[in-house]
Design a protein around this motif. Structure first.
Motif, PDB file in Angstrom:
ATOM      1  N   GLY A 178       0.838  -1.197   0.000  1.00 50.21           N
ATOM      2  CA  GLY A 178       0.000   0.000   0.000  1.00 50.21           C
ATOM      3  C   GLY A 178       0.871   1.244   0.000  1.00 50.21           C
ATOM      4  N   GLN A 179       0.252   2.392  -0.206  1.00 52.14           N
ATOM      5  CA  GLN A 179       0.992   3.650  -0.270  1.00 52.14           C
ATOM      6  C   GLN A 179       1.489   4.043   1.123  1.00 52.14           C
ATOM      7  OE1 GLN A 179      -1.231   6.574  -2.392  1.00 52.14           O
ATOM      8  NE2 GLN A 179       0.415   8.081  -2.475  1.00 52.14           N
ATOM      9  N   THR A 180       2.717   4.511   1.190  1.00 50.88           N
ATOM     10  CA  THR A 180       3.307   4.883   2.473  1.00 50.88           C
ATOM     11  C   THR A 180       2.673   6.158   3.013  1.00 50.88           C
ATOM     12  OG1 THR A 180       5.068   6.182   1.470  1.00 50.88           O
ATOM     13  CG2 THR A 180       5.497   3.823   1.804  1.00 50.88           C
ATOM     14  N   PRO A 181       2.678   6.377   4.337  1.00 49.58           N
ATOM     15  CA  PRO A 181       2.111   7.619   4.908  1.00 49.58           C
ATOM     16  C   PRO A 181       2.812   8.869   4.380  1.00 49.58           C
ATOM     17  CG  PRO A 181       2.418   5.960   6.620  1.00 49.58           C
ATOM     18  CD  PRO A 181       3.073   5.423   5.390  1.00 49.58           C
ATOM     19  N   GLU A 182       4.136   8.826   4.208  1.00 49.11           N
ATOM     20  CA  GLU A 182       4.883   9.984   3.684  1.00 49.11           C
ATOM     21  C   GLU A 182       4.435  10.313   2.271  1.00 49.11           C
ATOM     22  OE1 GLU A 182       6.201   7.267   4.928  1.00 49.11           O
ATOM     23  OE2 GLU A 182       7.067   7.919   6.845  1.00 49.11           O
ATOM     24  N   SER A 183       4.236   9.267   1.468  1.00 54.66           N
ATOM     25  CA  SER A 183       3.801   9.485   0.091  1.00 54.66           C
ATOM     26  C   SER A 183       2.391  10.060   0.054  1.00 54.66           C
ATOM     27  CB  SER A 183       3.860   8.172  -0.684  1.00 54.66           C
ATOM     28  OG  SER A 183       3.363   8.336  -1.994  1.00 54.66           O
ATOM     29  N   LEU A 184       1.539   9.598   0.950  1.00 55.80           N
ATOM     30  CA  LEU A 184       0.161  10.110   0.980  1.00 55.80           C
ATOM     31  C   LEU A 184       0.121  11.596   1.328  1.00 55.80           C
ATOM     32  CD1 LEU A 184      -1.877   7.284   2.763  1.00 55.80           C
ATOM     33  CD2 LEU A 184      -2.318   8.210   0.489  1.00 55.80           C
ATOM     34  N   PHE A 190      -6.713  13.787  -6.373  1.00 53.06           N
ATOM     35  CA  PHE A 190      -6.345  14.646  -7.501  1.00 53.06           C
ATOM     36  C   PHE A 190      -5.407  13.932  -8.473  1.00 53.06           C
ATOM     37  CE2 PHE A 190      -3.206  17.616  -9.296  1.00 53.06           C
ATOM     38  CZ  PHE A 190      -4.039  18.417 -10.070  1.00 53.06           C
ATOM     39  N   CYS A 191      -4.384  13.271  -7.946  1.00 54.30           N
ATOM     40  CA  CYS A 191      -3.301  12.731  -8.778  1.00 54.30           C
ATOM     41  C   CYS A 191      -3.683  11.486  -9.574  1.00 54.30           C
ATOM     42  CB  CYS A 191      -2.089  12.410  -7.908  1.00 54.30           C
ATOM     43  SG  CYS A 191      -1.339  13.876  -7.149  1.00 54.30           S
ATOM     44  N   ARG A 192      -4.730  10.778  -9.153  1.00 54.82           N
ATOM     45  CA  ARG A 192      -5.088   9.559  -9.892  1.00 54.82           C
ATOM     46  C   ARG A 192      -5.521   9.869 -11.322  1.00 54.82           C
ATOM     47  NH1 ARG A 192     -10.692   8.110  -6.619  1.00 54.82           N
ATOM     48  NH2 ARG A 192     -11.930   9.886  -7.354  1.00 54.82           N
ATOM     49  N   GLU A 250       1.452  12.778 -15.552  1.00 54.41           N
ATOM     50  CA  GLU A 250       2.293  13.902 -15.128  1.00 54.41           C
ATOM     51  C   GLU A 250       3.049  13.616 -13.823  1.00 54.41           C
ATOM     52  OE1 GLU A 250      -0.418  17.132 -14.760  1.00 54.41           O
ATOM     53  OE2 GLU A 250      -1.307  16.808 -16.752  1.00 54.41           O
ATOM     54  N   TRP A 251       2.995  12.357 -13.336  1.00 61.04           N
ATOM     55  CA  TRP A 251       3.620  12.064 -12.054  1.00 61.04           C
ATOM     56  C   TRP A 251       5.109  12.385 -12.015  1.00 61.04           C
ATOM     57  CZ3 TRP A 251       1.167   6.620 -10.705  1.00 61.04           C
ATOM     58  CH2 TRP A 251      -0.158   6.824 -10.285  1.00 61.04           C
ATOM     59  N   GLN A 252       5.776  12.133 -13.106  1.00 63.67           N
ATOM     60  CA  GLN A 252       7.220  12.375 -13.141  1.00 63.67           C
ATOM     61  C   GLN A 252       7.567  13.851 -13.173  1.00 63.67           C
ATOM     62  OE1 GLN A 252       9.471  10.191 -12.798  1.00 63.67           O
ATOM     63  NE2 GLN A 252       8.567   8.204 -13.273  1.00 63.67           N
ATOM     64  N   ALA A 253       6.679  14.654 -13.811  1.00 64.27           N
ATOM     65  CA  ALA A 253       7.004  16.073 -14.050  1.00 64.27           C
ATOM     66  C   ALA A 253       6.383  17.016 -13.019  1.00 64.27           C
ATOM     67  CB  ALA A 253       6.544  16.476 -15.448  1.00 64.27           C
ATOM     68  N   ALA A 254       5.147  16.750 -12.632  1.00 66.33           N
ATOM     69  CA  ALA A 254       4.425  17.689 -11.765  1.00 66.33           C
ATOM     70  C   ALA A 254       4.877  17.575 -10.318  1.00 66.33           C
ATOM     71  CB  ALA A 254       2.918  17.430 -11.861  1.00 66.33           C
ATOM     72  N   ALA A 255       5.230  18.700  -9.716  1.00 64.55           N
ATOM     73  CA  ALA A 255       5.665  18.699  -8.308  1.00 64.55           C
ATOM     74  C   ALA A 255       4.507  18.401  -7.376  1.00 64.55           C
ATOM     75  CB  ALA A 255       6.274  20.056  -7.964  1.00 64.55           C
ATOM     76  N   CYS A 296       2.240  16.236  -7.881  1.00 62.96           N
ATOM     77  CA  CYS A 296       1.932  14.799  -7.939  1.00 62.96           C
ATOM     78  C   CYS A 296       3.217  13.987  -8.113  1.00 62.96           C
ATOM     79  CB  CYS A 296       0.974  14.494  -9.093  1.00 62.96           C
ATOM     80  SG  CYS A 296      -0.719  15.037  -8.817  1.00 62.96           S
ATOM     81  N   PRO A 297       4.018  13.897  -7.076  1.00 57.92           N
ATOM     82  CA  PRO A 297       5.226  13.064  -7.186  1.00 57.92           C
ATOM     83  C   PRO A 297       4.842  11.594  -7.327  1.00 57.92           C
ATOM     84  CG  PRO A 297       4.867  13.697  -4.907  1.00 57.92           C
ATOM     85  CD  PRO A 297       3.854  14.455  -5.721  1.00 57.92           C
TER      86      PRO A 297
END
Length: 567
Positions: free
Chosen positions: A227-233, A240-242, A247-252, A254-255
C-alpha cells in the motif's frame, strides 16, 4: 428441561459470540480495505479481492489464536478445579473443549479457502496488469518500480513471468504452501475412521502444527501486497493525482507514489497461545522425567491389560485420565487412558485394550497376549502425564447419577465405583450422592470377568454396611452363541448370575431406554440427575434425546443433565 435448556442456551450463546466476533472482524477488515486511501492504487489493480484476502486473513489469525486453547489440558484442568467462577453451566462448557477445537478448525478451513482463492485472483490481476492490453492508470501503476527512484506496487514485473514459479520463490509463497499442506494433512487424518484405525497416523500428522505455526508467523514477511506509504500520501493527493498519472514524473504537486508492504501481524495473534502451549509441553517433559513404578501387571480376557503404578505427588479424582508414553515403543506418542483406581488407593491404575498398533505392542511388551511374563525390572519404562479433569469428575455432585458404559467404555466408571465403595463407609463428609444407577452394555461375555470382581466387592461391602440401596446396576449382554445358551441353561442358579457370579442377573439384548428413564424419573421426582456416558456416538445421541424427553419443563420437576466422556 429448564437446566438442559440453560446449558444448551449457554453453548449456543458462546458459539454465536464466537461467530459474531468472526463476522465483525471480517466485515470491519473488508470495509477498511475497501475504503482505506493508502490502498486505493492497490485496489485499482486487484479490485475487491484485496479486501476478501485481507478480511479472511484476519479471521484466520483470530481462529489460529484460539485453536490451541481447547487442547491445553493443564489449563482446562486448572480452570475446572481452581476457579470458583467455573460452576454449573459454565463448568459443563469445559467438557465441550474438543467440539470447540473442531469448530475452530472448520472456521480455519473456510477462511483459508477464501484466502487462497482471493490471492489466486490477485495473482492473476497482477499478471494481467503487465499485459499489453493494460491501459491508463492500471498500466502506469504496474510499470512503477522500473527506475531506481520508484518502489513497485505490482510484484509481477513482466507479463511473461510464470506467476506460480515467481510466487514459490518468495517467503510468502513457500510459507503459504507449507501452511496449506500441513493443515490439509492434519484435517484429513483427524477423521473418526483414521483415529479408530490408525491413531498413530492421527498423532504424528497432528504434530505438523509446529510447521503450521512457524510458517504462519513468517507468512507475511514477504509483504507482497503493498500500500501507499504515509509519507507518500502526505505529498501525493490520491483524489487529484489519480487522474494525472501521466504527469507524475514532471508535476511537483503529484510526485511518484511510494509503496511498501504492511508489517506482518499473524505472530502477534498466536504468540500468547503458542507460549501457553509450549508451557504445557514443558510440564509434560518435566513429568516425563518423573519416575513411574509399575507395581502390578494383570492380563485380563478380551485383550485387556491392567497396570498398577505409583508416582510421587500423584493426586487424582474419580473420572480423571492420564496420558501414557512408552519410550521403547515411541518417543513421541502419548495416549489417553482413564484412571480405574480410586483416590483412596495407594496406587493408580489403567486398563488398556489391545485395539491398535501401539496398544498391541504395549500389551506384548508387558507379557500379555500369551507372551511370557517378565520380571518387574525387565518391564519397559512408562511416562505418565496428568491427571486431567473430565466430565465424569462431576458424578458425585448430583444427588442421583446414572452411569452408562458400552464395551471398554466401562473403564472410566471403575474409579467412580471404587471411590463409592470407599466413601460409603466414611462418615465424613456426607455424600451428596444418594443413588447410582450403573448400566453396562457389552457384546463379549469374557469382558465381564475383569469388572465382575469389582462389582462383587461392591455388592459384598454395601451389603455388610447396609447400603445396598446406594447402587443399582444392570448388565446387558448383546452377543452370545448357542454354546453360551446351553451353558446358561445347564448352570442356572436362582441366587447368582451364571456369567458374572453376581446376585444381579445379566440381561440379554439392549436396554429399553424409554422404560429406564421413565422409571428413574418416576422414582426421583424433583431431583437433579446426572447422566454420564462413555461409548459410541449413536448411543450418545439416543441418551441425549432421552435426557431432553424426560426432563421436566417445571423448574421443580426432575432434570437430567447429560455428560459424555471425551478426551
Amino acid at each position: 428441561m429448564e437446566c438442559w435448556v440453560l446449558n444448551e442456551s449457554l453453548s449456543v450463546i458462546l458459539v454465536l459470540s464466537w461467530l459474531g466476533i468472526n463476522l465483525y472482524l471480517f466485515v470491519d477488515t473488508f470495509h477498511w480495505y475497501e475504503e482505506e486511501e493508502s490502498f486505493f492504487y492497490t485496489r485499482v489493480i486487484l479490485g475487491s479481492t484485496l479486501a476478501w484476502a485481507r478480511a479472511s486473513a484476519v479471521c484466520l489469525n483470530f481462529n489460529c489464536m484460539l485453536i490451541l486453547l481447547p487442547i491445553s489440558r493443564n489449563l482446562i484442568s486448572f480452570i475446572r478445579g481452581a476457579s470458583i467462577c467455573c460452576r454449573g453451566p459454565w463448568r459443563k462448557q469445559l467438557d465441550k473443549n474438543l467440539k470447540f477445537h473442531k469448530l475452530v478448525a472448520y472456521a480455519i478451513a473456510v477462511n483459508a479457502t477464501i484466502h487462497i482463492v482471493a490471492h489466486a485472483c490477485n495473482l492473476e490481476h497482477y499478471h494481467q496488469g503487465q499485459s499489453s492490453e493494460a491501459r491508463g492508470l492500471l498500466a502506469a501503476l504496474s510499470k512503477l518500480g522500473d527506475t531506481s527512484n520508484e518502489s513497485y506496487l505490482n510484484p509481477i514485473r513482466t507479463f511473461h513471468t510464470n506467476t506460480t514459479s515467481e510466487l514459490l520463490m518468495t517467503i510468502t509463497g513457500i510459507s503459504g504452501l507449507m501452511i496449506s499442506l500441513a493443515f490439509i494433512l492434519i484435517v484429513t487424518s483427524s477423521t473418526e475412521f483414521i483415529r479408530q484405525t490408525s491413531y498413530e497416523l492421527f498423532w504424528y500428522t497432528h504434530h505438523l502444527f509446529i510447521i503450521f505455526f512457524i510458517s504462519l508467523a513468517i507468512h507475511g514477511a514477504g509483504r507482497i501486497v503493498r500500500g501507499q506509504t504515509p509519507e507518500s500520501l502526505s505529498r501525493h493527493n490520491v483524489t487529484f493525482c489519480r487522474d494525472h498519472y501521466a504527469e507524475w514524473q514532471a508535476a511537483a504537486s503529484c510526485p511518484v507514489p511510494q509503496f511498501s508492504g504492511k508489517e506482518p501481524s499473524a505472530w502477534k495473534w498466536v504468540l500468547g497461545p503458542v507460549v501457553l502451549y509450549v508451557c504445557e509441553r514443558l510440564i509434560r517433559i518435566w513429568r516425563f522425567h518423573q519416575e513411574v513404578v509399575i507395581t502390578k501387571v494383570v492380563s485380563h480376557p478380551s485383550g485387556v491389560l491392567e497396570l498398577h503404578m505409583k508416582k510421587r505427588h500423584f493426586c487424582m479424582a474419580p473420572g480423571q485420565y492420564v496420558l501414557i508414553q512408552c519410550p521403547s515403543i515411541s518417543w513421541l506418542e502419548w495416549h489417553p487412558f482413564t484412571l480405574t483406581s480410586a483416590p483412596q488407593e495407594d496406587f493408580f491404575s489403567v486398563h488398556i485394550r489391545a485395539a491398535g498398533d501401539w496398544t498391541r505392542t504395549l500389551c506384548r511388551a508387558f507379557g500379555a497376549e500369551g507372551q511370557a511374563w517378565k520380571e518387574p525390572w525387565n518391564l519397559p519404562r512408562l511416562a505418565v502425564d496428568g491427571p486431567f479433569g473430565a466430565a465424569l469428575t462431576d458424578v458425585f455432585r448430583y444427588p442421583v447419577s446414572v452411569c452408562i458404559a458400552a464395551g471398554i467404555g466401562v473403564t472410566p466408571f471403575a474409579a467412580v465405583l471404587k471411590s463409592l465403595w470407599y466413601r460409603c463407609c466414611e462418615p465424613q463428609p456426607p455424600l451428596t450422592l444418594s443413588k447410582v444407577y450403573f448400566y453396562w452394555i457389552c457384546r463379549d461375555s469374557r469382558a465381564f470377568e475383569w469388572f465382575a470382581d469389582l462389582l462383587l466387592s461392591l455388592e459384598t461391602r454395601m451389603s455388610e454396611q447396609g447400603k445396598t440401596h446406594l447402587l443399582s446396576y444392570h448388565i446387558f449382554l448383546t452377543g452370545w452363541d448357542e454354546n453360551q445358551v446351553f451353558h446358561i441353561a445347564l448352570h442356572w442358579d436362582e441366587n447368582t448370575d451364571v456369567i458374572t457370579g453376581l446376585k444381579q442377573k445379566t440381561f440379554y439384548g439392549r436396554p429399553n431406554w424409554n422404560n429406564e428413564f421413565r422409571q428413574i424419573a418416576y422414582t426421583h421426582p424433583g431431583s437433579s440427575i446426572g447422566v454420564f456416558f462413555c461409548g459410541p456416538k449413536a448411543l450418545s445421541k439416543t441418551l441425549q434425546r432421552m435426557c431432553r424427553l424426560y426432563s421436566s419443563a417445571d423448574p421443580r420437576g426432575v432434570h437430567f443433565h447429560y455428560n459424555k466422556e471425551s478426551f
